[in-house]
Enzyme design. Structure first.
Site, PDB file in Angstrom:
ATOM      1  N   CYS A  87       0.836  -1.190   0.000  1.00 28.98           N
ATOM      2  CA  CYS A  87       0.000   0.000   0.000  1.00 28.98           C
ATOM      3  C   CYS A  87       0.885   1.260   0.000  1.00 28.98           C
ATOM      4  O   CYS A  87       1.534   1.553  -0.990  1.00 28.98           O
ATOM      5  CB  CYS A  87      -0.975  -0.041   1.169  1.00 28.98           C
ATOM      6  SG  CYS A  87      -2.375   1.086   1.004  1.00 28.98           S
ATOM      7  N   HIS A 195      -3.379  -5.735   0.967  1.00 28.51           N
ATOM      8  CA  HIS A 195      -2.702  -5.990   2.241  1.00 28.51           C
ATOM      9  C   HIS A 195      -2.666  -7.480   2.570  1.00 28.51           C
ATOM     10  O   HIS A 195      -3.567  -7.992   3.254  1.00 28.51           O
ATOM     11  CB  HIS A 195      -3.432  -5.258   3.372  1.00 28.51           C
ATOM     12  CG  HIS A 195      -3.249  -3.783   3.382  1.00 28.51           C
ATOM     13  ND1 HIS A 195      -2.283  -3.151   4.138  1.00 28.51           N
ATOM     14  CD2 HIS A 195      -3.913  -2.801   2.727  1.00 28.51           C
ATOM     15  CE1 HIS A 195      -2.366  -1.836   3.961  1.00 28.51           C
ATOM     16  NE2 HIS A 195      -3.345  -1.605   3.105  1.00 28.51           N
ATOM     17  N   GLU A 197      -0.904  -8.940   4.744  1.00 23.96           N
ATOM     18  CA  GLU A 197      -0.744  -9.129   6.187  1.00 23.96           C
ATOM     19  C   GLU A 197      -2.095  -9.130   6.912  1.00 23.96           C
ATOM     20  O   GLU A 197      -2.175  -9.526   8.081  1.00 23.96           O
ATOM     21  CB  GLU A 197       0.181  -8.049   6.763  1.00 23.96           C
ATOM     22  CG  GLU A 197      -0.433  -6.682   6.988  1.00 23.96           C
ATOM     23  CD  GLU A 197      -0.579  -5.825   5.741  1.00 23.96           C
ATOM     24  OE1 GLU A 197      -0.856  -4.609   5.886  1.00 23.96           O
ATOM     25  OE2 GLU A 197      -0.427  -6.358   4.619  1.00 23.96           O
TER      26      GLU A 197
END
Length: 222
Positions: A87, A195, A197
């Site tokens: 990002c 994302h 994660e």
């Protein structure tokens, strides 16, 4: 694997990335403040997290790209150390010249925050070896400036060299060629707007992002 997460003023996904890395790798990453001039010795992987570095003033990632630590990051990338920018981290990598192109304001001029479907385009990278070519995965996005753009020659080179790692399966932000993530010409730097994660544990709703970190661990540890 000895990892490091770079932290800028305005980073807000640094802990998310650190937790994901610790979950998969089994050890905490070094949290490196942007004013540092050197990375910890023996770092095998560098993560640049999402957020709003320097409040997105000037351009998203532009000021962070000039932080002292980014010279060490660039030098490490030049030596082949894997670098992942997520990002805002993707924005930082383009502003630092480690990846081509730029991330512009979303075509709809609104902040997009939802799970999106991605097509895995290239599985022959440090980051994507655990996916199947053409596989569709679901990863969350959360950005206002995720519209990837580059000149026609750059786009043709990215496509021709297989450097598009992930592509949006549907319209998300207006990105050229629906690009969601690209790698550098050496294959050790990945920038992506979604994302991974945030898709590591079952409590997140899915674990499609976990394999990115598992593949990286397997490759680096080999």
């Amino acid at each position: 694997m000895n990892s490091a997460v770079i932290v800028f003023p305005g980073s807000n996904c640094d802990r998310d990335l650190a937790v994901a890395l610790e979950t998969v790798i089994g050890r905490k990453p070094h949290m490196v403040w942007h004013r540092e001039t050197e990375l910890p010795a023996g770092v095998d992987f560098i993560g640049i997290p999402g957020g709003f570095s320097y409040g997105d003033y000037l351009r998203s990632g532009a000021m962070a790209a000039r932080s002292p630590i980014m010279r060490a990051v660039a030098n490490a990338a030049g030596r082949g150390v894997p670098v992942l920018g997520i990002c805002n981290g993707f924005q930082v990598l383009t502003e630092a010249g480690l990846l081509p192109g730029a991330l512009m304001r979303n075509s709809g001029l609104t902040f997009v925050c939802r799970p999106v479907h991605l097509k895995v385009e290239n599985t022959q990278t440090l980051f994507t070896s655990q996916y199947r070519a053409g596989e569709e995965i679901t990863i969350p996005v959360a950005h206002h400036d995720g519209n990837y753009q580059a000149d026609s020659d750059t786009l043709a080179r990215l496509e021709g060299e297989g450097r598009v790692a992930f592509r949006y399966s549907g319209e998300v932000n207006g990105s050229a060629h629906s690009i969601a993530g690209i790698i550098n010409d050496a294959g050790n730097v990945l920038g992506m707007m979604p994302h991974p994660e945030r898709a590591v544990e079952a409590a997140h709703g899915n674990t499609d992002g976990r394999r990115l970190f598992e593949g990286l661990l397997e490759t680096v540890a080999a």
